[in-house]
Design a protein around this motif. Structure first.
Motif, PDB file in Angstrom:
ATOM      1  N   GLU A  10     -21.444 -16.952 -22.018  1.00 15.24           N
ATOM      2  CA  GLU A  10     -22.380 -17.647 -22.889  1.00 15.24           C
ATOM      3  C   GLU A  10     -23.142 -16.641 -23.751  1.00 15.24           C
ATOM      4  N   PRO A  11     -23.534 -17.031 -24.966  1.00 17.60           N
ATOM      5  CA  PRO A  11     -24.301 -16.108 -25.824  1.00 17.60           C
ATOM      6  C   PRO A  11     -25.579 -15.632 -25.128  1.00 17.60           C
ATOM      7  N   GLN A  12     -25.827 -14.296 -25.167  1.00 11.35           N
ATOM      8  CA  GLN A  12     -27.007 -13.705 -24.548  1.00 11.35           C
ATOM      9  C   GLN A  12     -27.205 -14.246 -23.135  1.00 11.35           C
ATOM     10  N   SER A  13     -26.145 -14.221 -22.354  1.00 12.82           N
ATOM     11  CA  SER A  13     -26.159 -14.847 -21.028  1.00 12.82           C
ATOM     12  C   SER A  13     -27.199 -14.250 -20.095  1.00 12.82           C
ATOM     13  N   ILE A  14     -27.464 -12.954 -20.220  1.00 12.03           N
ATOM     14  CA  ILE A  14     -28.481 -12.310 -19.389  1.00 12.03           C
ATOM     15  C   ILE A  14     -29.630 -11.793 -20.242  1.00 12.03           C
ATOM     16  N   ALA A  15     -29.327 -11.094 -21.316  1.00 13.09           N
ATOM     17  CA  ALA A  15     -30.364 -10.536 -22.176  1.00 13.09           C
ATOM     18  C   ALA A  15     -29.757 -10.279 -23.549  1.00 13.09           C
ATOM     19  N   GLY A  57     -39.410  -8.775 -16.759  1.00 14.30           N
ATOM     20  CA  GLY A  57     -40.324  -7.778 -16.208  1.00 14.30           C
ATOM     21  C   GLY A  57     -39.763  -6.373 -16.294  1.00 14.30           C
ATOM     22  N   LEU A  58     -38.464  -6.227 -16.063  1.00  7.92           N
ATOM     23  CA  LEU A  58     -37.854  -4.900 -16.164  1.00  7.92           C
ATOM     24  C   LEU A  58     -37.824  -4.436 -17.613  1.00  7.92           C
ATOM     25  N   ILE A  59     -37.541  -5.334 -18.542  1.00  6.55           N
ATOM     26  CA  ILE A  59     -37.574  -4.948 -19.956  1.00  6.55           C
ATOM     27  C   ILE A  59     -38.971  -4.496 -20.348  1.00  6.55           C
ATOM     28  N   ALA A  60     -40.001  -5.204 -19.864  1.00  8.85           N
ATOM     29  CA  ALA A  60     -41.380  -4.791 -20.148  1.00  8.85           C
ATOM     30  C   ALA A  60     -41.675  -3.425 -19.530  1.00  8.85           C
ATOM     31  N   ALA A  61     -41.157  -3.172 -18.317  1.00  6.25           N
ATOM     32  CA  ALA A  61     -41.364  -1.867 -17.675  1.00  6.25           C
ATOM     33  C   ALA A  61     -40.680  -0.757 -18.460  1.00  6.25           C
ATOM     34  N   LEU A  62     -39.493  -1.025 -18.993  1.00  8.41           N
ATOM     35  CA  LEU A  62     -38.802  -0.034 -19.826  1.00  8.41           C
ATOM     36  C   LEU A  62     -39.582   0.232 -21.107  1.00  8.41           C
ATOM     37  N   ASP A  63     -40.117  -0.832 -21.711  1.00  9.32           N
ATOM     38  CA  ASP A  63     -40.961  -0.656 -22.903  1.00  9.32           C
ATOM     39  C   ASP A  63     -42.153   0.232 -22.595  1.00  9.32           C
ATOM     40  N   ALA A  64     -42.815  -0.029 -21.455  1.00 12.59           N
ATOM     41  CA  ALA A  64     -44.016   0.732 -21.094  1.00 12.59           C
ATOM     42  C   ALA A  64     -43.693   2.190 -20.798  1.00 12.59           C
ATOM     43  N   GLU A  65     -42.543   2.435 -20.178  1.00 14.15           N
ATOM     44  CA  GLU A  65     -42.183   3.800 -19.771  1.00 14.15           C
ATOM     45  C   GLU A  65     -41.677   4.641 -20.935  1.00 14.15           C
ATOM     46  N   TYR A  66     -40.892   4.012 -21.841  1.00 13.09           N
ATOM     47  CA  TYR A  66     -40.209   4.780 -22.886  1.00 13.09           C
ATOM     48  C   TYR A  66     -40.683   4.472 -24.299  1.00 13.09           C
ATOM     49  N   GLY A  67     -41.548   3.474 -24.438  1.00 12.06           N
ATOM     50  CA  GLY A  67     -41.994   3.088 -25.769  1.00 12.06           C
ATOM     51  C   GLY A  67     -41.101   2.049 -26.401  1.00 12.06           C
ATOM     52  N   ASP A  68     -39.858   2.000 -25.972  1.00 11.88           N
ATOM     53  CA  ASP A  68     -38.885   1.014 -26.431  1.00 11.88           C
ATOM     54  C   ASP A  68     -37.858   0.852 -25.313  1.00 11.88           C
ATOM     55  N   ALA A  69     -37.604  -0.396 -24.913  1.00 13.69           N
ATOM     56  CA  ALA A  69     -36.687  -0.642 -23.800  1.00 13.69           C
ATOM     57  C   ALA A  69     -35.299  -0.061 -24.054  1.00 13.69           C
ATOM     58  N   TRP A  70     -34.887   0.024 -25.340  1.00 14.81           N
ATOM     59  CA  TRP A  70     -33.559   0.537 -25.661  1.00 14.81           C
ATOM     60  C   TRP A  70     -33.451   2.042 -25.421  1.00 14.81           C
ATOM     61  N   ASP A  71     -34.584   2.720 -25.205  1.00 13.79           N
ATOM     62  CA  ASP A  71     -34.558   4.160 -24.954  1.00 13.79           C
ATOM     63  C   ASP A  71     -34.452   4.506 -23.472  1.00 13.79           C
ATOM     64  N   GLY A  72     -34.426   3.507 -22.617  1.00  9.15           N
ATOM     65  CA  GLY A  72     -34.278   3.732 -21.180  1.00  9.15           C
ATOM     66  C   GLY A  72     -33.232   2.812 -20.596  1.00  9.15           C
ATOM     67  N   ILE A  73     -32.927   3.014 -19.320  1.00 10.58           N
ATOM     68  CA  ILE A  73     -31.962   2.170 -18.617  1.00 10.58           C
ATOM     69  C   ILE A  73     -32.552   1.783 -17.273  1.00 10.58           C
ATOM     70  N   ALA A  86     -25.362  -5.205  -9.362  1.00 10.16           N
ATOM     71  CA  ALA A  86     -26.321  -4.459 -10.176  1.00 10.16           C
ATOM     72  C   ALA A  86     -26.188  -4.942 -11.607  1.00 10.16           C
ATOM     73  N   VAL A  87     -27.306  -5.327 -12.201  1.00  9.17           N
ATOM     74  CA  VAL A  87     -27.340  -5.799 -13.583  1.00  9.17           C
ATOM     75  C   VAL A  87     -28.145  -4.794 -14.394  1.00  9.17           C
ATOM     76  N   ALA A  88     -27.579  -4.287 -15.476  1.00 11.26           N
ATOM     77  CA  ALA A  88     -28.227  -3.248 -16.280  1.00 11.26           C
ATOM     78  C   ALA A  88     -29.036  -3.852 -17.427  1.00 11.26           C
ATOM     79  N   TYR A  89     -30.127  -3.179 -17.765  1.00  9.24           N
ATOM     80  CA  TYR A  89     -31.003  -3.571 -18.868  1.00  9.24           C
ATOM     81  C   TYR A  89     -31.334  -2.331 -19.679  1.00  9.24           C
ATOM     82  N   GLY A  90     -31.733  -2.564 -20.937  1.00 11.92           N
ATOM     83  CA  GLY A  90     -32.108  -1.452 -21.802  1.00 11.92           C
ATOM     84  C   GLY A  90     -30.916  -0.878 -22.539  1.00 11.92           C
ATOM     85  N   GLY A  91     -30.944   0.433 -22.771  1.00 12.07           N
ATOM     86  CA  GLY A  91     -29.927   1.082 -23.595  1.00 12.07           C
ATOM     87  C   GLY A  91     -28.746   1.596 -22.803  1.00 12.07           C
TER      88      GLY A  91
END
Length: 224
Positions: A10-15, A57-73, A86-91
């Motif tokens: 499905e489109p954007q099934s997880i994130a 919540g994990l995307i928000a934690a990545l934003d807080a840690e790296y400034g942008d969720a795409w800059d962390g994993i 295991a489901v991955a988020y971020g970059g």
């Protein structure tokens, strides 16, 4: 559908951006996270637990840690029946080797991933590793848009999967990519007994970790 893996089509099934899901049998959550960290191709990474979080919540934690969720994993980890997931988020895009070593020690590891927003475009892919060997891999559009669209790997496993796909009328260049994607995931979930609990992944807090960059001296140890 709450189980299986076909819902990932499905489109954007997880994130936003796609999905990167690892399913393992014969590994615990800590061991799986350590092996995923060890498969990073561009830098050595440590596993840093950060509590139980939802996907948002994990995307928000990545934003807080790296400034942008795409800059962390980050990973969210769980167990469903005999499967650890295991489901991955971020970059995570392009960050990990598809190395059969992730399954050493008689484990079975399945990886499905899709860079949904990649404009090249990159098709969804599937890898099955067992006891340190690649058993099966192919792109889930079954075309030549990105590398070889043929099922490849151990001859017996390849034959079984190819026969099941043929029974669904695949490959079929006339079918829409998303329909092929969903149908192939359904074939894989039934043949290998794969399951990923949708409600748990999308709604529940799960143990979460950051895969943080580390100096070259400190790869994470492998533990079951």
């Amino acid at each position: 559908m709450t189980d299986g893996i076909a819902w990932l089509a499905e489109p954007q099934s997880i994130a936003f951006g796609g999905y990167h899901v690892t399913l393992a049998r014969g590994l615990g959550a800590e061991g799986l996270a350590a092996r995923i960290a060890a498969s990073a191709q561009w830098s050595e990474r440590t596993v840093e637990p950060i509590g139980e979080l939802t996907g948002d919540g994990l995307i928000a934690a990545l934003d807080a840690e790296y400034g942008d969720a795409w800059d962390g994993i980050g990973l969210r980890l769980g167990v469903s029946g005999e499967w650890t997931f295991a489901v991955a988020y971020g970059g995570w895009f392009g960050e990990f080797r598809h190395d059969p070593a992730i399954s050493e020690g008689e484990a079975e590891v399945f990886l499905v991933e899709y860079e949904e927003e990649n404009g090249k475009p990159v098709p969804p892919t599937f890898f099955y590793h067992r006891d340190g060997a690649r058993m099966c891999s192919f792109n889930l559009h079954l075309d030549d848009s990105w590398g070889n669209g043929q099922v490849d790997g151990h001859p017996e496993v390849v034959r079984e999967v190819a026969e099941l796909l043929a029974a669904e009328g695949l490959p079929d260049e006339e079918r829409a990519d998303r329909e092929v994607h969903r149908t192939v995931l359904g074939v894989l979930e039934r043949h290998f007994g794969l399951t990923l609990p949708r409600a748990l992944v999308l709604e529940a807090p799960l143990p979460a970790v950051l895969l943080a960059d580390q100096p070259s001296s400190g790869r994470v140890s492998d533990s079951r």
